[in-house]
Design a protein around this motif. Sequence first.
Motif, PDB file in Angstrom:
ATOM      1  N   GLU A  97      26.807  -7.476 -57.780  1.00 51.67           N
ATOM      2  CA  GLU A  97      27.769  -6.837 -56.881  1.00 51.67           C
ATOM      3  C   GLU A  97      27.040  -6.067 -55.775  1.00 51.67           C
ATOM      4  OE1 GLU A  97      31.202  -3.377 -57.027  1.00 51.67           O
ATOM      5  OE2 GLU A  97      30.578  -4.322 -58.901  1.00 51.67           O
ATOM      6  N   ALA A  98      25.976  -5.359 -56.141  1.00 47.63           N
ATOM      7  CA  ALA A  98      25.206  -4.609 -55.145  1.00 47.63           C
ATOM      8  C   ALA A  98      24.592  -5.552 -54.117  1.00 47.63           C
ATOM      9  CB  ALA A  98      24.124  -3.783 -55.824  1.00 47.63           C
ATOM     10  N   LEU A  99      24.065  -6.698 -54.573  1.00 56.30           N
ATOM     11  CA  LEU A  99      23.473  -7.659 -53.635  1.00 56.30           C
ATOM     12  C   LEU A  99      24.534  -8.231 -52.693  1.00 56.30           C
ATOM     13  CD1 LEU A  99      20.982  -9.550 -55.976  1.00 56.30           C
ATOM     14  CD2 LEU A  99      20.451  -7.895 -54.170  1.00 56.30           C
ATOM     15  N   ARG A 100      25.723  -8.508 -53.209  1.00 54.82           N
ATOM     16  CA  ARG A 100      26.805  -9.005 -52.348  1.00 54.82           C
ATOM     17  C   ARG A 100      27.239  -7.933 -51.342  1.00 54.82           C
ATOM     18  NH1 ARG A 100      28.436 -11.146 -57.334  1.00 54.82           N
ATOM     19  NH2 ARG A 100      29.967  -9.495 -57.620  1.00 54.82           N
ATOM     20  N   ASN A 101      27.210  -6.674 -51.768  1.00 49.95           N
ATOM     21  CA  ASN A 101      27.632  -5.587 -50.884  1.00 49.95           C
ATOM     22  C   ASN A 101      26.647  -5.325 -49.753  1.00 49.95           C
ATOM     23  OD1 ASN A 101      30.043  -5.165 -52.189  1.00 49.95           O
ATOM     24  ND2 ASN A 101      29.214  -3.592 -53.544  1.00 49.95           N
ATOM     25  N   LEU A 102      25.409  -5.817 -49.874  1.00 49.78           N
ATOM     26  CA  LEU A 102      24.444  -5.646 -48.788  1.00 49.78           C
ATOM     27  C   LEU A 102      24.926  -6.312 -47.501  1.00 49.78           C
ATOM     28  CD1 LEU A 102      21.012  -6.222 -50.572  1.00 49.78           C
ATOM     29  CD2 LEU A 102      21.912  -4.080 -49.648  1.00 49.78           C
ATOM     30  N   GLU A 103      25.743  -7.349 -47.658  1.00 48.51           N
ATOM     31  CA  GLU A 103      26.200  -8.108 -46.493  1.00 48.51           C
ATOM     32  C   GLU A 103      27.309  -7.395 -45.722  1.00 48.51           C
ATOM     33  OE1 GLU A 103      24.356 -10.663 -45.743  1.00 48.51           O
ATOM     34  OE2 GLU A 103      23.274 -10.323 -47.611  1.00 48.51           O
ATOM     35  N   VAL A 104      27.900  -6.358 -46.300  1.00 46.27           N
ATOM     36  CA  VAL A 104      29.037  -5.701 -45.645  1.00 46.27           C
ATOM     37  C   VAL A 104      28.748  -4.238 -45.317  1.00 46.27           C
ATOM     38  CG1 VAL A 104      30.745  -7.255 -46.635  1.00 46.27           C
ATOM     39  CG2 VAL A 104      30.110  -5.191 -47.883  1.00 46.27           C
ATOM     40  N   LEU A 105      27.490  -3.897 -45.175  1.00 49.28           N
ATOM     41  CA  LEU A 105      27.142  -2.513 -44.847  1.00 49.28           C
ATOM     42  C   LEU A 105      27.409  -2.210 -43.379  1.00 49.28           C
ATOM     43  CD1 LEU A 105      23.748  -2.030 -46.752  1.00 49.28           C
ATOM     44  CD2 LEU A 105      26.039  -1.361 -47.472  1.00 49.28           C
ATOM     45  N   SER A 106      27.884  -1.011 -43.134  1.00 47.44           N
ATOM     46  CA  SER A 106      28.086  -0.544 -41.754  1.00 47.44           C
ATOM     47  C   SER A 106      26.723  -0.225 -41.143  1.00 47.44           C
ATOM     48  CB  SER A 106      28.967   0.698 -41.761  1.00 47.44           C
ATOM     49  OG  SER A 106      28.251   1.789 -42.326  1.00 47.44           O
ATOM     50  N   GLN A 110      23.355   0.789 -43.115  1.00 47.99           N
ATOM     51  CA  GLN A 110      22.122   0.018 -42.950  1.00 47.99           C
ATOM     52  C   GLN A 110      20.962   0.935 -42.569  1.00 47.99           C
ATOM     53  OE1 GLN A 110      22.787  -3.179 -40.196  1.00 47.99           O
ATOM     54  NE2 GLN A 110      24.376  -4.115 -41.473  1.00 47.99           N
ATOM     55  N   ALA A 111      21.238   1.882 -41.699  1.00 42.31           N
ATOM     56  CA  ALA A 111      20.185   2.825 -41.289  1.00 42.31           C
ATOM     57  C   ALA A 111      19.732   3.669 -42.476  1.00 42.31           C
ATOM     58  CB  ALA A 111      20.692   3.720 -40.162  1.00 42.31           C
ATOM     59  N   ALA A 112      20.684   4.120 -43.286  1.00 43.30           N
ATOM     60  CA  ALA A 112      20.325   4.937 -44.452  1.00 43.30           C
ATOM     61  C   ALA A 112      19.511   4.118 -45.447  1.00 43.30           C
ATOM     62  CB  ALA A 112      21.587   5.474 -45.108  1.00 43.30           C
ATOM     63  N   LEU A 113      19.940   2.881 -45.712  1.00 45.70           N
ATOM     64  CA  LEU A 113      19.201   2.036 -46.652  1.00 45.70           C
ATOM     65  C   LEU A 113      17.822   1.689 -46.089  1.00 45.70           C
ATOM     66  CD1 LEU A 113      19.170   0.586 -49.342  1.00 45.70           C
ATOM     67  CD2 LEU A 113      20.273  -1.368 -48.235  1.00 45.70           C
ATOM     68  N   ALA A 114      17.741   1.436 -44.778  1.00 43.98           N
ATOM     69  CA  ALA A 114      16.440   1.154 -44.167  1.00 43.98           C
ATOM     70  C   ALA A 114      15.509   2.341 -44.333  1.00 43.98           C
ATOM     71  CB  ALA A 114      16.623   0.823 -42.683  1.00 43.98           C
ATOM     72  N   TRP A 115      16.037   3.552 -44.165  1.00 38.07           N
ATOM     73  CA  TRP A 115      15.210   4.744 -44.313  1.00 38.07           C
ATOM     74  C   TRP A 115      14.704   4.875 -45.751  1.00 38.07           C
ATOM     75  CZ3 TRP A 115      14.053   9.379 -46.408  1.00 38.07           C
ATOM     76  CH2 TRP A 115      13.301  10.256 -45.627  1.00 38.07           C
ATOM     77  N   ASP A 164      11.215  -5.778 -49.658  1.00 36.86           N
ATOM     78  CA  ASP A 164      10.427  -6.361 -48.571  1.00 36.86           C
ATOM     79  C   ASP A 164      11.313  -7.167 -47.628  1.00 36.86           C
ATOM     80  OD1 ASP A 164       8.081  -5.228 -49.518  1.00 36.86           O
ATOM     81  OD2 ASP A 164       7.615  -6.962 -50.797  1.00 36.86           O
ATOM     82  N   GLN A 165      12.270  -7.892 -48.186  1.00 29.40           N
ATOM     83  CA  GLN A 165      13.225  -8.641 -47.352  1.00 29.40           C
ATOM     84  C   GLN A 165      14.095  -7.670 -46.544  1.00 29.40           C
ATOM     85  OE1 GLN A 165      15.490 -11.180 -49.942  1.00 29.40           O
ATOM     86  NE2 GLN A 165      13.651 -12.060 -50.874  1.00 29.40           N
ATOM     87  N   LEU A 166      14.478  -6.564 -47.177  1.00 31.13           N
ATOM     88  CA  LEU A 166      15.297  -5.574 -46.481  1.00 31.13           C
ATOM     89  C   LEU A 166      14.507  -4.902 -45.352  1.00 31.13           C
ATOM     90  CD1 LEU A 166      17.194  -3.961 -49.492  1.00 31.13           C
ATOM     91  CD2 LEU A 166      18.092  -5.569 -47.788  1.00 31.13           C
ATOM     92  N   LYS A 167      13.220  -4.632 -45.589  1.00 34.63           N
ATOM     93  CA  LYS A 167      12.393  -4.058 -44.517  1.00 34.63           C
ATOM     94  C   LYS A 167      12.370  -4.999 -43.309  1.00 34.63           C
ATOM     95  CE  LYS A 167       9.151  -1.465 -47.384  1.00 34.63           C
ATOM     96  NZ  LYS A 167       7.752  -1.389 -47.856  1.00 34.63           N
ATOM     97  N   GLU A 168      12.230  -6.282 -43.603  1.00 35.61           N
ATOM     98  CA  GLU A 168      12.213  -7.279 -42.532  1.00 35.61           C
ATOM     99  C   GLU A 168      13.571  -7.345 -41.836  1.00 35.61           C
ATOM    100  OE1 GLU A 168      10.497  -9.911 -40.024  1.00 35.61           O
ATOM    101  OE2 GLU A 168       9.465  -8.818 -41.590  1.00 35.61           O
ATOM    102  N   ARG A 169      14.642  -7.322 -42.597  1.00 35.12           N
ATOM    103  CA  ARG A 169      15.998  -7.401 -42.052  1.00 35.12           C
ATOM    104  C   ARG A 169      16.311  -6.200 -41.165  1.00 35.12           C
ATOM    105  NH1 ARG A 169      21.221  -7.751 -45.972  1.00 35.12           N
ATOM    106  NH2 ARG A 169      20.176  -9.666 -46.604  1.00 35.12           N
ATOM    107  N   TYR A 170      15.843  -5.010 -41.588  1.00 33.18           N
ATOM    108  CA  TYR A 170      16.201  -3.781 -40.879  1.00 33.18           C
ATOM    109  C   TYR A 170      15.090  -3.264 -39.967  1.00 33.18           C
ATOM    110  CZ  TYR A 170      19.954  -3.614 -44.351  1.00 33.18           C
ATOM    111  OH  TYR A 170      21.023  -3.909 -45.129  1.00 33.18           O
ATOM    112  N   LYS A 171      14.111  -4.102 -39.625  1.00 35.35           N
ATOM    113  CA  LYS A 171      12.990  -3.608 -38.826  1.00 35.35           C
ATOM    114  C   LYS A 171      13.417  -3.232 -37.413  1.00 35.35           C
ATOM    115  CE  LYS A 171      11.192  -8.083 -37.390  1.00 35.35           C
ATOM    116  NZ  LYS A 171      10.059  -8.977 -37.468  1.00 35.35           N
ATOM    117  N   ALA A 172      14.531  -3.751 -36.937  1.00 36.91           N
ATOM    118  CA  ALA A 172      15.002  -3.403 -35.592  1.00 36.91           C
ATOM    119  C   ALA A 172      15.648  -2.023 -35.551  1.00 36.91           C
ATOM    120  CB  ALA A 172      16.004  -4.452 -35.112  1.00 36.91           C
ATOM    121  N   ILE A 173      15.971  -1.470 -36.706  1.00 36.88           N
ATOM    122  CA  ILE A 173      16.601  -0.152 -36.744  1.00 36.88           C
ATOM    123  C   ILE A 173      15.546   0.909 -36.465  1.00 36.88           C
ATOM    124  CG2 ILE A 173      17.779   1.526 -38.227  1.00 36.88           C
ATOM    125  CD1 ILE A 173      19.074  -0.791 -39.692  1.00 36.88           C
TER     126      ILE A 173
END
Length: 193
Positions: A97-106, A110-115, A164-173
């Motif tokens: 459920e947590a992995l599915r919810n990654l796709e619907v983050l505001s 996303q900024a908080a999770l990236a941090w 590591d995938q999330l770091k790559e996904r959120y590197k533009a933040i």
Amino acid sequence: MEQLVGLLQSVLGLTPRQGWTWLFAGAFILVLNAFAVGPFAQLDPAWVAIAALAAIFGGSILLVSLGAYFVGKATSGSEKRQAVRERENEWGHVNQEALRNLEVLSPAEQAALAWIVQSGQKRFRTDFFFNLEGNLIAKRIVLGPIGHTNDVYEVIDAVWDIRDQLKERYKAIQLKDEPPWSPYGQVGRYLPR
């Protein structure tokens, strides 16, 4: 099987201690008779038969008690394994459920999770109310507060495993020195892993 053993024990109302008593008493009389010790050498055959029955009765009580012990152990082990399987299935569902919810983050989430991911600390502590509008916790990406605390949080395992995938996904933040959920510019303190 468990019900049969329980029925035998409850109907007889006998314990293993009583079984040992009956077994030893009967066996003791039989041994004394066999070695012709004192008054036991001349025992009537009926008394010898009664002593043998007492020994058999005591042995039966011990066998039933032993059966009850092993049935109880088997049942207990089976229940523990079932509980572990159920808990693993539940956590597997929560992680999915947590992995599915990654796709619907505001964007704020996303900024908080990236941090959090950039900080490198799965478990962290913050002195202020960590809510991110309640969404990272409500979406089960961050768990907390953990234990008896009100300020320790942790990223769920499945999300942390793909950091590591999330770091790559959120590197533009663009990340600042302070966490995005800090309303007063305070920096959350991170606990060593």
